[in-house]
Motif scaffolding. Structure first.
Motif, PDB file in Angstrom:
ATOM      1  N   SER A  48       0.851  -1.180   0.000  1.00 37.15           N
ATOM      2  CA  SER A  48       0.000   0.000   0.000  1.00 37.15           C
ATOM      3  C   SER A  48       0.894   1.240   0.000  1.00 37.15           C
ATOM      4  CB  SER A  48      -0.901  -0.003   1.225  1.00 37.15           C
ATOM      5  OG  SER A  48      -0.118   0.004   2.398  1.00 37.15           O
ATOM      6  N   PRO A  49       0.422   2.340  -0.532  1.00 35.54           N
ATOM      7  CA  PRO A  49       1.245   3.550  -0.592  1.00 35.54           C
ATOM      8  C   PRO A  49       1.628   4.030   0.811  1.00 35.54           C
ATOM      9  CG  PRO A  49      -0.804   3.845  -1.826  1.00 35.54           C
ATOM     10  CD  PRO A  49      -0.883   2.531  -1.149  1.00 35.54           C
ATOM     11  N   VAL A  50       2.840   4.568   0.937  1.00 34.25           N
ATOM     12  CA  VAL A  50       3.311   5.079   2.226  1.00 34.25           C
ATOM     13  C   VAL A  50       3.514   6.580   2.113  1.00 34.25           C
ATOM     14  CG1 VAL A  50       4.399   2.935   2.951  1.00 34.25           C
ATOM     15  CG2 VAL A  50       5.701   4.567   1.619  1.00 34.25           C
ATOM     16  N   SER A  51       3.538   7.242   3.248  1.00 31.65           N
ATOM     17  CA  SER A  51       3.664   8.697   3.240  1.00 31.65           C
ATOM     18  C   SER A  51       5.120   9.108   2.989  1.00 31.65           C
ATOM     19  CB  SER A  51       3.195   9.262   4.579  1.00 31.65           C
ATOM     20  OG  SER A  51       4.074   8.847   5.605  1.00 31.65           O
ATOM     21  N   ARG A  52       5.298  10.349   2.599  1.00 29.69           N
ATOM     22  CA  ARG A  52       6.640  10.878   2.350  1.00 29.69           C
ATOM     23  C   ARG A  52       7.432  10.960   3.652  1.00 29.69           C
ATOM     24  NH1 ARG A  52       7.410  13.250  -2.725  1.00 29.69           N
ATOM     25  NH2 ARG A  52       5.490  13.534  -3.878  1.00 29.69           N
ATOM     26  N   LYS A  53       6.757  11.208   4.745  1.00 30.01           N
ATOM     27  CA  LYS A  53       7.419  11.285   6.042  1.00 30.01           C
ATOM     28  C   LYS A  53       8.052   9.933   6.402  1.00 30.01           C
ATOM     29  CE  LYS A  53       6.472  12.479  10.849  1.00 30.01           C
ATOM     30  NZ  LYS A  53       5.445  12.848  11.821  1.00 30.01           N
ATOM     31  N   ILE A  57      13.094   6.550   6.755  1.00 29.80           N
ATOM     32  CA  ILE A  57      13.883   5.371   6.362  1.00 29.80           C
ATOM     33  C   ILE A  57      15.186   5.807   5.690  1.00 29.80           C
ATOM     34  CG2 ILE A  57      13.941   3.426   4.760  1.00 29.80           C
ATOM     35  CD1 ILE A  57      11.109   2.830   5.499  1.00 29.80           C
ATOM     36  N   ILE A  58      15.111   6.789   4.803  1.00 28.40           N
ATOM     37  CA  ILE A  58      16.321   7.283   4.142  1.00 28.40           C
ATOM     38  C   ILE A  58      17.271   7.901   5.163  1.00 28.40           C
ATOM     39  CG2 ILE A  58      17.188   9.024   2.513  1.00 28.40           C
ATOM     40  CD1 ILE A  58      14.645   8.469   0.850  1.00 28.40           C
TER      41      ILE A  58
END
Length: 74
Positions: free
Chosen positions: A18-23, A28-29
């Motif tokens: 499912s799509p995840v938020s940019r936050k 993670i990055i």
């Protein structure tokens, strides 16, 4: 025939995430960057060449003590 073709198709969308938020992606990055930096830091700290430790006092400055006798006291 149209119904047979639809039944043969595999629905790959059911297996996608499912799509995840940019936050969430930013966190993670950020974690990956921090762990990479720590890994390089630990690698360089533990793999640097050993440097000889300097003597706290210059051996030429040490003066000899003469005329003193040491005794064992039991």
């Amino acid at each position: 025939m149209n119904e047979d073709e639809e039944l043969r198709k595999i629905d790959l969308k059911q297996h996608t995430l499912s799509p995840v938020s940019r936050k969430y992606l930013f966190r993670i990055i950020l974690y990956v960057i921090i762990l990479t930096f720590l890994g390089f830091f630990m690698y360089h700290v533990y793999n640097r060449p050993n440097q000889p430790k300097k003597a706290p006092v210059n051996p030429k400055d040490i003066k000899e003590i003469k005329g003193v006798t040491l005794m064992d006291s039991v």
